[in-house]
Design an enzyme around this catalytic site. Structure first.
Site, PDB file in Angstrom:
ATOM      1  N   SER A   8       0.849  -1.199   0.000  1.00 46.41           N
ATOM      2  CA  SER A   8       0.000   0.000   0.000  1.00 46.41           C
ATOM      3  C   SER A   8       0.878   1.239   0.000  1.00 46.41           C
ATOM      4  O   SER A   8       1.608   1.496   0.970  1.00 46.41           O
ATOM      5  CB  SER A   8      -0.890   0.006   1.243  1.00 46.41           C
ATOM      6  OG  SER A   8      -1.371   1.325   1.452  1.00 46.41           O
ATOM      7  N   HIS A  33      -1.409  -1.442  -4.109  1.00 47.54           N
ATOM      8  CA  HIS A  33      -2.654  -1.044  -3.448  1.00 47.54           C
ATOM      9  C   HIS A  33      -2.666   0.469  -3.273  1.00 47.54           C
ATOM     10  O   HIS A  33      -1.724   1.050  -2.735  1.00 47.54           O
ATOM     11  CB  HIS A  33      -2.721  -1.754  -2.092  1.00 47.54           C
ATOM     12  CG  HIS A  33      -3.974  -1.544  -1.315  1.00 47.54           C
ATOM     13  ND1 HIS A  33      -5.120  -2.288  -1.512  1.00 47.54           N
ATOM     14  CD2 HIS A  33      -4.265  -0.675  -0.316  1.00 47.54           C
ATOM     15  CE1 HIS A  33      -6.062  -1.893  -0.672  1.00 47.54           C
ATOM     16  NE2 HIS A  33      -5.563  -0.906   0.076  1.00 47.54           N
ATOM     17  N   ASP A  35      -4.733   3.687  -1.807  1.00 47.63           N
ATOM     18  CA  ASP A  35      -5.772   4.081  -0.854  1.00 47.63           C
ATOM     19  C   ASP A  35      -6.304   5.471  -1.172  1.00 47.63           C
ATOM     20  O   ASP A  35      -5.589   6.471  -1.036  1.00 47.63           O
ATOM     21  CB  ASP A  35      -5.194   4.056   0.567  1.00 47.63           C
ATOM     22  CG  ASP A  35      -4.977   2.634   1.057  1.00 47.63           C
ATOM     23  OD1 ASP A  35      -5.954   1.863   1.045  1.00 47.63           O
ATOM     24  OD2 ASP A  35      -3.843   2.299   1.424  1.00 47.63           O
ATOM     25  N   MET A  37      -8.841   8.387  -0.253  1.00 48.11           N
ATOM     26  CA  MET A  37      -9.599   8.901   0.906  1.00 48.11           C
ATOM     27  C   MET A  37     -10.122  10.292   0.593  1.00 48.11           C
ATOM     28  O   MET A  37      -9.425  11.091  -0.047  1.00 48.11           O
ATOM     29  CB  MET A  37      -8.691   8.975   2.133  1.00 48.11           C
ATOM     30  CG  MET A  37      -8.025   7.660   2.472  1.00 48.11           C
ATOM     31  SD  MET A  37      -7.087   7.795   4.004  1.00 48.11           S
ATOM     32  CE  MET A  37      -6.376   6.152   4.097  1.00 48.11           C
ATOM     33  N   HIS A  66      -8.503   1.065  -3.585  1.00 50.61           N
ATOM     34  CA  HIS A  66      -9.406   0.922  -2.437  1.00 50.61           C
ATOM     35  C   HIS A  66     -10.057   2.279  -2.180  1.00 50.61           C
ATOM     36  O   HIS A  66      -9.390   3.218  -1.742  1.00 50.61           O
ATOM     37  CB  HIS A  66      -8.547   0.446  -1.241  1.00 50.61           C
ATOM     38  CG  HIS A  66      -9.257   0.362   0.067  1.00 50.61           C
ATOM     39  ND1 HIS A  66      -8.580   0.209   1.264  1.00 50.61           N
ATOM     40  CD2 HIS A  66     -10.570   0.414   0.395  1.00 50.61           C
ATOM     41  CE1 HIS A  66      -9.448   0.164   2.251  1.00 50.61           C
ATOM     42  NE2 HIS A  66     -10.661   0.297   1.750  1.00 50.61           N
ATOM     43  N   MET A  68     -12.041   4.659  -0.174  1.00 56.35           N
ATOM     44  CA  MET A  68     -12.601   5.006   1.142  1.00 56.35           C
ATOM     45  C   MET A  68     -13.255   6.373   1.007  1.00 56.35           C
ATOM     46  O   MET A  68     -12.755   7.384   1.513  1.00 56.35           O
ATOM     47  CB  MET A  68     -11.475   5.019   2.192  1.00 56.35           C
ATOM     48  CG  MET A  68     -11.029   3.619   2.589  1.00 56.35           C
ATOM     49  SD  MET A  68      -9.430   3.608   3.420  1.00 56.35           S
ATOM     50  CE  MET A  68      -8.366   3.639   1.991  1.00 56.35           C
ATOM     51  N   MET A 137     -11.241  -5.409   6.347  1.00 54.36           N
ATOM     52  CA  MET A 137     -10.396  -4.405   7.018  1.00 54.36           C
ATOM     53  C   MET A 137     -10.015  -4.941   8.392  1.00 54.36           C
ATOM     54  O   MET A 137     -10.886  -5.265   9.208  1.00 54.36           O
ATOM     55  CB  MET A 137     -11.150  -3.077   7.195  1.00 54.36           C
ATOM     56  CG  MET A 137     -11.324  -2.246   5.946  1.00 54.36           C
ATOM     57  SD  MET A 137      -9.802  -1.885   5.010  1.00 54.36           S
ATOM     58  CE  MET A 137      -8.801  -1.019   6.228  1.00 54.36           C
ATOM     59  N   PHE A 143      -5.949   5.376   8.211  1.00 54.49           N
ATOM     60  CA  PHE A 143      -4.537   5.655   8.470  1.00 54.49           C
ATOM     61  C   PHE A 143      -3.705   4.385   8.330  1.00 54.49           C
ATOM     62  O   PHE A 143      -4.196   3.296   8.622  1.00 54.49           O
ATOM     63  CB  PHE A 143      -4.339   6.190   9.894  1.00 54.49           C
ATOM     64  CG  PHE A 143      -5.206   7.366  10.209  1.00 54.49           C
ATOM     65  CD1 PHE A 143      -4.848   8.650   9.770  1.00 54.49           C
ATOM     66  CD2 PHE A 143      -6.398   7.209  10.895  1.00 54.49           C
ATOM     67  CE1 PHE A 143      -5.666   9.737  10.033  1.00 54.49           C
ATOM     68  CE2 PHE A 143      -7.224   8.293  11.161  1.00 54.49           C
ATOM     69  CZ  PHE A 143      -6.857   9.562  10.724  1.00 54.49           C
ATOM     70  N   GLY A 144      -2.456   4.566   7.932  1.00 50.72           N
ATOM     71  CA  GLY A 144      -1.516   3.460   7.958  1.00 50.72           C
ATOM     72  C   GLY A 144      -0.950   3.324   9.363  1.00 50.72           C
ATOM     73  O   GLY A 144      -1.163   4.183  10.222  1.00 50.72           O
ATOM     74  N   GLY A 145      -0.256   2.241   9.593  1.00 50.21           N
ATOM     75  CA  GLY A 145       0.492   2.078  10.832  1.00 50.21           C
ATOM     76  C   GLY A 145      -0.317   1.745  12.065  1.00 50.21           C
ATOM     77  O   GLY A 145       0.179   1.873  13.184  1.00 50.21           O
ATOM     78  N   ASP A 175      -6.405  -6.102   4.945  1.00 50.37           N
ATOM     79  CA  ASP A 175      -5.769  -4.779   4.887  1.00 50.37           C
ATOM     80  C   ASP A 175      -5.777  -4.132   6.270  1.00 50.37           C
ATOM     81  O   ASP A 175      -6.836  -3.854   6.820  1.00 50.37           O
ATOM     82  CB  ASP A 175      -6.575  -3.925   3.893  1.00 50.37           C
ATOM     83  CG  ASP A 175      -5.999  -2.528   3.685  1.00 50.37           C
ATOM     84  OD1 ASP A 175      -4.916  -2.230   4.221  1.00 50.37           O
ATOM     85  OD2 ASP A 175      -6.651  -1.743   2.966  1.00 50.37           O
ATOM     86  N   GLY A 176      -4.562  -3.903   6.786  1.00 51.24           N
ATOM     87  CA  GLY A 176      -4.444  -3.165   8.033  1.00 51.24           C
ATOM     88  C   GLY A 176      -3.615  -3.893   9.065  1.00 51.24           C
ATOM     89  O   GLY A 176      -3.986  -4.976   9.514  1.00 51.24           O
ATOM     90  N   GLY A 177      -2.452  -3.327   9.384  1.00 45.62           N
ATOM     91  CA  GLY A 177      -1.630  -3.864  10.463  1.00 45.62           C
ATOM     92  C   GLY A 177      -0.968  -5.190  10.150  1.00 45.62           C
ATOM     93  O   GLY A 177      -0.579  -5.928  11.057  1.00 45.62           O
ATOM     94  N   GLY A 197       1.276  -1.719   4.252  1.00 48.97           N
ATOM     95  CA  GLY A 197       1.797  -0.376   4.006  1.00 48.97           C
ATOM     96  C   GLY A 197       3.073  -0.123   4.784  1.00 48.97           C
ATOM     97  O   GLY A 197       4.188  -0.183   4.242  1.00 48.97           O
TER      98      GLY A 197
HETATM   99  C1  DX5 Z   1      -5.948   1.988   5.870  1.00 40.95           C
HETATM  100  C2  DX5 Z   1      -5.608   1.609   4.458  1.00 40.95           C
HETATM  101  C3  DX5 Z   1      -4.516   0.626   4.371  1.00 40.95           C
HETATM  102  C4  DX5 Z   1      -3.192   1.100   4.927  1.00 40.95           C
HETATM  103  C5  DX5 Z   1      -2.523  -0.084   5.511  1.00 40.95           C
HETATM  104  O1  DX5 Z   1      -7.070   2.777   5.888  1.00 40.95           O
HETATM  105  O2  DX5 Z   1      -6.738   1.057   3.804  1.00 40.95           O
HETATM  106  O3  DX5 Z   1      -4.352   0.131   3.040  1.00 40.95           O
HETATM  107  O4  DX5 Z   1      -2.343   1.664   3.974  1.00 40.95           O
HETATM  108  O5  DX5 Z   1      -1.373   0.341   6.169  1.00 40.95           O
HETATM  109  P1  DX5 Z   1      -0.666  -0.561   7.262  1.00 40.95           P
HETATM  110  O6  DX5 Z   1      -0.231  -1.811   6.560  1.00 40.95           O
HETATM  111  O7  DX5 Z   1       0.439   0.277   7.754  1.00 40.95           O
HETATM  112  O8  DX5 Z   1      -1.707  -0.870   8.322  1.00 40.95           O
HETATM  113 ZN    ZN Z   2      -6.381   0.017   1.816  1.00 41.46          ZN
END
Ligand code: DX5
Ligand code: ZN
Length: 228
Positions: A8, A33, A35, A37, A66, A68, A137, A143-145, A175-177, A197
């Site tokens: 991502s 990927h 994102d 937003m 993706h 959002m 999800m 957010f990432g991270g 997707d996520g963490g 990500g």
């Molecule tokens: C979050 C995004 C993810 C994000 C994942 O809203 O949809 O794609 O980039 O990032 P990590 O892998 O750091 O959780």
């Molecule tokens: Zn995503």
């Protein structure tokens, strides 16, 4: 059995996106990927079709976009035109999900539906036969991270079972963490498209992080039955 790694770019340096994508591809990325937003469905604002179009020119693997955003129906054509091979939309904002899924497919893209952590799997029951993939999800989007929500593992199993009941071999995406430590568990649960990500773009070496995450994911695939 296919397993796809989808870095991502949300966690990449936006001033050097081409370099970041190239490094992820060298490490074995199967998709990129993206994102999107809008500042409404989620707090942040990221990128739109013009950036996707530019990314498309320098990327050799398919783009997994993706959305959002609160009104995806207004934008799916623009993202398909910009080069999205896969477009996923959130169940939570779409009262006419069946129509949206078929509209994405009519544009020549694979249609994915996304479930937030608090959205029950049953929300997809009636269109389980229509979708090309389902994105679970494993953090609240935006957010990432963030930290992986453990319940997501059983949710992946539930989605896999629902797709199987519908006779649909569509992949489950997560997707996520996701990182080196937990990727094996989600693959064992049935996830076959792995988004990551920060585990990839915040690592000191993107190429190596992609390669190692992919190896860990592949290592968790069930071994094929040995013919006797
Ligand atoms: C979050 C995004 C993810 C994000 C994942 O809203 O949809 O794609 O980039 O990032 P990590 O892998 O750091 O959780
Ligand atoms: Zn995503």
């Amino acid at each position: 059995m296919s397993l796809l790694i989808a870095p991502s770019i949300l966690s990449a340096d936006f001033a050097r996106l081409g370099d970041a994508i190239a490094a992820a591809e060298r490490g074995g990325a199967d998709l990129i990927h993206v994102d999107v937003m809008d500042g409404h469905f989620v707090p942040d604002i990221t990128i739109g079709p013009p950036v996707v179009r530019s990314i498309k020119r320098v990327t050799h693997v398919p783009l997994d976009v993706h959305l959002m955003i609160t009104d995806p129906d207004r934008y799916i054509e623009a993202f398909a035109d910009a080069g999205a091979a896969m477009i996923s939309v959130h169940v939570e904002v779409l009262p006419h999900l069946h129509r949206t899924v078929h509209a994405i497919q009519a544009l020549g893209a694979k249609a994915g539906v996304v479930l937030n952590p608090s959205t029950p799997v049953v929300a997809l029951e009636q269109i389980a036969g229509d979708v090309d993939f389902v994105l679970v999800m494993s953090v609240n989007p935006g957010f990432g991270g963030q930290t992986f929500i453990p319940h997501s593992e059983s949710k992946v199993r539930e989605v896999r079972a629902m797709l199987d009941r519908a006779g649909n071999s569509a992949s489950v995406e997560i997707d996520g963490g996701i990182d080196q430590q937990n990727v094996g568990r989600v693959v064992a649960a049935g996830a076959r498209i792995i988004v990551a990500g920060s585990a990839i773009f915040h690592a000191p070496d993107t190429e190596r992080a992609t390669r190692e995450l992919k190896a860990a994911a592949l290592g968790a695939l069930p071994s094929p039955a040995v013919p006797r």
